[in-house]
Design an enzyme around this catalytic site. Structure first.
Site, short mmCIF file in Angstrom:
data_model
loop_
_atom_site.label_atom_id
_atom_site.label_comp_id
_atom_site.label_asym_id
_atom_site.label_seq_id
_atom_site.Cartn_x
_atom_site.Cartn_y
_atom_site.Cartn_z
N GLY A 1 29.64 -59.59 25.10
CA GLY A 1 29.09 -58.79 26.20
C GLY A 1 30.14 -58.69 27.31
N ARG A 2 29.66 -58.48 28.53
CA ARG A 2 30.61 -58.28 29.64
C ARG A 2 31.55 -59.46 29.81
NH1 ARG A 2 25.87 -57.03 31.86
NH2 ARG A 2 25.96 -59.18 32.58
N GLU B 1 20.29 -80.42 31.05
CA GLU B 1 21.06 -80.71 32.26
C GLU B 1 20.12 -80.78 33.47
OE1 GLU B 1 23.65 -77.19 31.85
OE2 GLU B 1 22.76 -76.43 33.69
N ARG C 1 25.88 -59.59 18.06
CA ARG C 1 24.74 -58.97 17.37
C ARG C 1 25.11 -57.57 16.91
NH1 ARG C 1 19.76 -59.27 21.20
NH2 ARG C 1 21.52 -58.86 22.54
N HIS D 1 28.10 -77.16 35.28
CA HIS D 1 27.55 -75.80 35.38
C HIS D 1 28.10 -75.06 36.61
CE1 HIS D 1 23.90 -73.19 34.02
NE2 HIS D 1 24.88 -72.43 34.50
N ILE D 2 29.43 -74.95 36.65
CA ILE D 2 30.09 -74.31 37.80
C ILE D 2 30.74 -72.98 37.42
CG2 ILE D 2 30.52 -76.41 39.15
CD1 ILE D 2 33.48 -76.22 37.98
N ARG E 1 25.07 -71.50 28.14
CA ARG E 1 23.83 -72.21 28.43
C ARG E 1 23.71 -73.42 27.53
NH1 ARG E 1 23.22 -70.07 32.50
NH2 ARG E 1 21.46 -68.91 33.35
C1 DGY Z 1 24.23 -67.51 35.43
O1 DGY Z 1 24.37 -66.64 36.28
O2 DGY Z 1 23.48 -67.39 34.47
C2 DGY Z 1 25.04 -68.74 35.62
O3 DGY Z 1 24.82 -69.68 34.63
C3 DGY Z 1 24.74 -69.32 36.98
O4 DGY Z 1 25.87 -69.98 37.40
#
Ligand code: DGY
Length: 324
Positions: free
Chosen positions: A155-156, A267, A177, A285-286, A238
């Site tokens: 994707g993007r 998390e 996909r 998660h940064i 994720r």
């Molecule tokens: C999102 O935008 O889904 C990122 O995981 C947030 O940092």
């Protein structure tokens, strides 16, 4: 009369200033995470909510708060929102695509380079006073340049990651996909392959798929076994896309060289197995966490919410069917 909204977590001053021009705002600048029950209580009488990925917006919450008309997530991923439940109740749901693509791609690259060159491991050794001088065979890493990059999810953000690979003379393969348009493949010099083929060929496997029941444990024991033992896995999308226990086993028994991880199952509670490993680079998660990007995400969410509650169509509406 201005619509009433809740902003569930701390945001920037300019975000609150913008929201306050258009809405009666209950803010949470102390940044206390609300329990599901507390969130329902806070949402009593509110027309809309600006939430983050730590808030679960599900059918139970929506039926307890039937006056809610709009939910604006400050994230591009929206697996914390039950979109079908929103649509069933005519609630507009929005996310923040686009503004975080570059920063998130940068972080995936930072993890790739840091894992390949063992940066956190060797930094720890310097800090521990273990560096006694240069040696030819000291803390050898692997090359990123001229290696094969496999991107799962084109994707993007996947495309931005691929674009950066050109500067490293990498061979780029991807699975998705749907195959992307030929002009995009050409521009990125990226070749479409099956996921099985990608796992077999790639030196770096980067995950960029959204989390859903379909992508839960997309990378588990079998997929890890299919990867080269010299390969490195990067997950900055994720938690839950990777089976963390299976990954720890592969990293421990040496069937996978390393992993760079920004996201985790459950998390912020990490599987403690990760902390014992030297061949992982861990970040909390940064992916989108730069000053400019987080400001842009918050303002995008604010504009989505205001549009939804003042008769407009939010630019990033996830369920346009509710407007018909
Ligand atoms: C999102 O935008 O889904 C990122 O995981 C947030 O940092």
């Amino acid at each position: 009369m201005k619509p009433n909204i809740l902003v569930t977590r701390e945001v920037f001053d300019e975000t609150l200033a913008y929201l306050s021009q258009h809405c009666e705002v209950e803010a949470n600048q102390q940044d206390m995470a609300f329990s599901p029950d507390a969130l329902v209580q806070r949402l009593a009488g509110k027309d809309g909510v600006m939430c983050s990925l730590t808030d679960r917006i599900d059918a139970g919450l929506l039926s307890a708060c039937p006056q809610i008309r709009a939910v604006a997530n400050i994230a591009v991923g929206y697996n914390n929102i039950d979109l079908a439940a929103c649509t069933a109740r005519g609630v507009m749901a929005t996310n923040t695509p686009g503004v975080l693509d570059d920063s998130t791609a940068d972080l995936a690259w930072a993890l790739m380079l840091a894992t390949a060159r063992r940066m956190t491991e060797v930094e720890g050794r310097i800090r521990a006073g273990e560096w006694t001088g240069w040696k030819l065979k000291q803390w050898l890493g692997v090359d990123v340049h001229h290696a094969t990059l496999g991107i799962i999810g084109m994707g993007r953000i996947g495309q931005v990651i691929a674009k950066r690979a050109m500067g490293f003379d990498m061979k780029v393969i991807y699975s998705n996909r749907k195959r992307v348009a030929p002009d995009i493949e050409q521009r990125l010099n990226a070749t479409y392959v099956s996921r099985d083929e990608l796992l077999k060929q790639a030196d770096f496997v980067v995950l960029q798929v959204p989390y859903s029941p379909e992508t839960h444990h997309l990378i588990g024991a079998a997929e890890l076994k299919a990867m080269k033992p010299t390969a490195i896995l990067i997950n900055s999308t994720r938690g839950g896309v990777v089976d963390d226990a299976a990954l720890i086993a592969a990293l421990t028994n040496g069937t996978l060289r390393g992993a760079g991880l920004d996201v985790f199952e459950n998390e912020p509670k990490l599987n403690p197995g990760f902390l014992q490993l030297k061949n992982v680079v861990l970040t909390p998660h940064i992916g989108s966490s730069t000053e400019a990007t987080r400001r842009a995400m918050a303002m995008t969410a604010a504009k989505n919410l205001v549009a939804a509650l003042t008769g407009g169509t939010p630019p990033n509406l996830l369920n346009p069917e509710v407007t018909k």
